[in-house]
Write a protein that holds these residues in place. Sequence first.
Motif, PDB file in Angstrom:
ATOM      1  N   ASP A 224      12.393  -0.577   4.529  1.00  0.00           N
ATOM      2  CA  ASP A 224      12.137  -1.366   5.903  1.00  0.00           C
ATOM      3  C   ASP A 224      10.963  -0.845   6.494  1.00  0.00           C
ATOM      4  OD1 ASP A 224      14.996  -2.748   5.946  1.00  0.00           O
ATOM      5  OD2 ASP A 224      15.523  -0.755   5.558  1.00  0.00           O
ATOM      6  N   ALA A 225      10.493   0.227   6.431  1.00  0.00           N
ATOM      7  CA  ALA A 225       9.480   0.851   7.398  1.00  0.00           C
ATOM      8  C   ALA A 225       8.724   2.017   6.635  1.00  0.00           C
ATOM      9  CB  ALA A 225      10.124   1.541   8.579  1.00  0.00           C
ATOM     10  N   ALA A 226       7.534   2.048   7.171  1.00  0.00           N
ATOM     11  CA  ALA A 226       6.706   3.119   6.622  1.00  0.00           C
ATOM     12  C   ALA A 226       5.727   3.462   7.757  1.00  0.00           C
ATOM     13  CB  ALA A 226       5.834   2.646   5.393  1.00  0.00           C
ATOM     14  N   VAL A 227       5.600   4.938   7.744  1.00  0.00           N
ATOM     15  CA  VAL A 227       4.336   5.567   8.517  1.00  0.00           C
ATOM     16  C   VAL A 227       3.158   5.306   7.661  1.00  0.00           C
ATOM     17  CG1 VAL A 227       3.574   7.747   9.783  1.00  0.00           C
ATOM     18  CG2 VAL A 227       5.974   7.331   9.764  1.00  0.00           C
ATOM     19  N   MET A 228       2.249   4.780   7.913  1.00  0.00           N
ATOM     20  CA  MET A 228       1.147   4.090   6.914  1.00  0.00           C
ATOM     21  C   MET A 228      -0.153   3.987   7.693  1.00  0.00           C
ATOM     22  SD  MET A 228       2.823   0.566   6.379  1.00  0.00           S
ATOM     23  CE  MET A 228       1.411  -0.669   6.005  1.00  0.00           C
ATOM     24  N   ASP A 229      -0.943   3.780   6.757  1.00  0.00           N
ATOM     25  CA  ASP A 229      -2.391   3.580   7.189  1.00  0.00           C
ATOM     26  C   ASP A 229      -2.594   2.094   7.517  1.00  0.00           C
ATOM     27  OD1 ASP A 229      -5.163   3.300   7.633  1.00  0.00           O
ATOM     28  OD2 ASP A 229      -5.732   4.098   5.784  1.00  0.00           O
ATOM     29  N   VAL A 230      -2.392   1.679   8.595  1.00  0.00           N
ATOM     30  CA  VAL A 230      -2.474   0.127   8.825  1.00  0.00           C
ATOM     31  C   VAL A 230      -3.875  -0.314   9.090  1.00  0.00           C
ATOM     32  CG1 VAL A 230      -0.220   0.290  10.297  1.00  0.00           C
ATOM     33  CG2 VAL A 230      -2.342   0.255  11.580  1.00  0.00           C
ATOM     34  N   LEU A 231      -4.763   0.671   9.287  1.00  0.00           N
ATOM     35  CA  LEU A 231      -6.192   0.306   9.032  1.00  0.00           C
ATOM     36  C   LEU A 231      -6.796  -0.341   7.735  1.00  0.00           C
ATOM     37  CD1 LEU A 231      -7.718   2.889  11.547  1.00  0.00           C
ATOM     38  CD2 LEU A 231      -6.998   0.618  12.144  1.00  0.00           C
ATOM     39  N   ASP A 232      -5.887   0.070   6.749  1.00  0.00           N
ATOM     40  CA  ASP A 232      -6.069  -0.238   5.441  1.00  0.00           C
ATOM     41  C   ASP A 232      -5.765  -1.549   5.214  1.00  0.00           C
ATOM     42  OD1 ASP A 232      -6.192  -0.891   2.654  1.00  0.00           O
ATOM     43  OD2 ASP A 232      -5.341   1.208   2.060  1.00  0.00           O
ATOM     44  N   GLU A 233      -6.788  -2.475   5.082  1.00  0.00           N
ATOM     45  CA  GLU A 233      -6.449  -3.830   5.152  1.00  0.00           C
ATOM     46  C   GLU A 233      -5.636  -4.352   3.842  1.00  0.00           C
ATOM     47  OE1 GLU A 233      -9.625  -6.602   6.224  1.00  0.00           O
ATOM     48  OE2 GLU A 233      -8.516  -8.395   6.073  1.00  0.00           O
ATOM     49  N   ASN A 234      -6.150  -3.855   2.692  1.00  0.00           N
ATOM     50  CA  ASN A 234      -5.368  -4.204   1.339  1.00  0.00           C
ATOM     51  C   ASN A 234      -4.139  -4.017   1.337  1.00  0.00           C
ATOM     52  OD1 ASN A 234      -7.576  -5.383   0.094  1.00  0.00           O
ATOM     53  ND2 ASN A 234      -8.585  -3.182  -0.526  1.00  0.00           N
ATOM     54  N   LEU A 235      -3.574  -2.693   2.095  1.00  0.00           N
ATOM     55  CA  LEU A 235      -2.467  -2.311   2.106  1.00  0.00           C
ATOM     56  C   LEU A 235      -1.690  -3.214   2.983  1.00  0.00           C
ATOM     57  CD1 LEU A 235      -0.249   0.111   1.445  1.00  0.00           C
ATOM     58  CD2 LEU A 235      -1.124   1.216   3.645  1.00  0.00           C
ATOM     59  N   MET A 236      -2.221  -3.654   4.141  1.00  0.00           N
ATOM     60  CA  MET A 236      -1.420  -4.456   5.046  1.00  0.00           C
ATOM     61  C   MET A 236      -1.202  -5.658   4.404  1.00  0.00           C
ATOM     62  SD  MET A 236      -0.289  -2.777   7.696  1.00  0.00           S
ATOM     63  CE  MET A 236      -0.121  -3.868   9.131  1.00  0.00           C
ATOM     64  N   ASN A 237      -2.071  -6.399   3.575  1.00  0.00           N
ATOM     65  CA  ASN A 237      -2.071  -7.289   3.102  1.00  0.00           C
ATOM     66  C   ASN A 237      -0.712  -7.393   2.058  1.00  0.00           C
ATOM     67  OD1 ASN A 237      -3.838  -8.922   4.435  1.00  0.00           O
ATOM     68  ND2 ASN A 237      -5.527  -8.676   2.953  1.00  0.00           N
ATOM     69  N   VAL A 238      -0.726  -6.263   1.339  1.00  0.00           N
ATOM     70  CA  VAL A 238       0.424  -6.043   0.499  1.00  0.00           C
ATOM     71  C   VAL A 238       1.736  -6.299   1.157  1.00  0.00           C
ATOM     72  CG1 VAL A 238       1.572  -4.357  -1.202  1.00  0.00           C
ATOM     73  CG2 VAL A 238      -0.740  -5.051  -1.444  1.00  0.00           C
TER      74      VAL A 238
END
Length: 266
Positions: A224-238
Amino acid sequence: MIAVAERINGMFSDVKKAIINHDPRPIQELARRQSESGASYLDVNVGTAASDQLSVMKWLVEVTQEVTDTPLSIDSQKLEVVKAGLEAAKGACLINSCKGQPEELDKYIPLALEKNASLVCLTIDKQGIPQDIDKRVEIAASIVAKAAEYGLDPTRLLIDPILFPLNVDQKQPALMLEVFRQIKYISDPPPRIIVGLSNLSQGTKERSLVNRTFLAMALAAGLDAAVMDVLDENLMNVAICADMILNKQIYSDSFLKAARRAEIKA
Ligand code: THG
């Protein structure tokens, strides 16, 4: 999904430097950029730079709140540091995190209730972090039972089964997917599941690719959730696309734009 932005952490050299120099600007820049990138929460962790962790936590919370209303995830292993962060915070926070043994839960669950906070609980007990699936799920179930005793809503409880670096034990990530699936059967409604996504790719090349491939697999298995690199646009798109494929967001040709406008808050 719930994206908890990881960058305000004294583990990063730029943040560590800002803490030592008492310079709010790099912190505030990260707070702004991560909020604009769609963070649901901003994780705030003093790291190891600080001599006085309580006052640094308070300062990080204050300077962050000067530039954004995005809710905060107060990240520390020390109860006193967590309390200092909660005291300084204006809105409802995420408490990140509490160990899974009963004595710890007896301190943190009442605090979460008092502060109207959500609570991350790690599947750690007296013996430490279990390596196998069954023990992790067993600890998760005991956490859910304890939360129910106190009347903490399961949707405000986030279980973290603890993700290890890929290059430490390559069998673990696939086992984690099984842990996610099983945690969903513990209660109805189930608790939420969170991991520190960047842990997986620590010390590897192709970090972004490793992170986003696992994120898609993990969301399919119930994360449901992750502590993650939201500045990585490719990651946010996934993250956005996986939510759409899993029917959590309606499809339109402009689903990416639509989700970014709504800031993927759920
Ligand atoms: N679960 C929960 N909370 C967590 C974690 C978790 N909070 C902290 C951490 N783990 C998640 N945050 C990070 C932040 C940074 C990194 C990994 C996880 C990271 N840092 C770079 C590195 O180590 O290579 C540092 C780079 C630099 O020094 O600039 O990867 O698991 N609930």
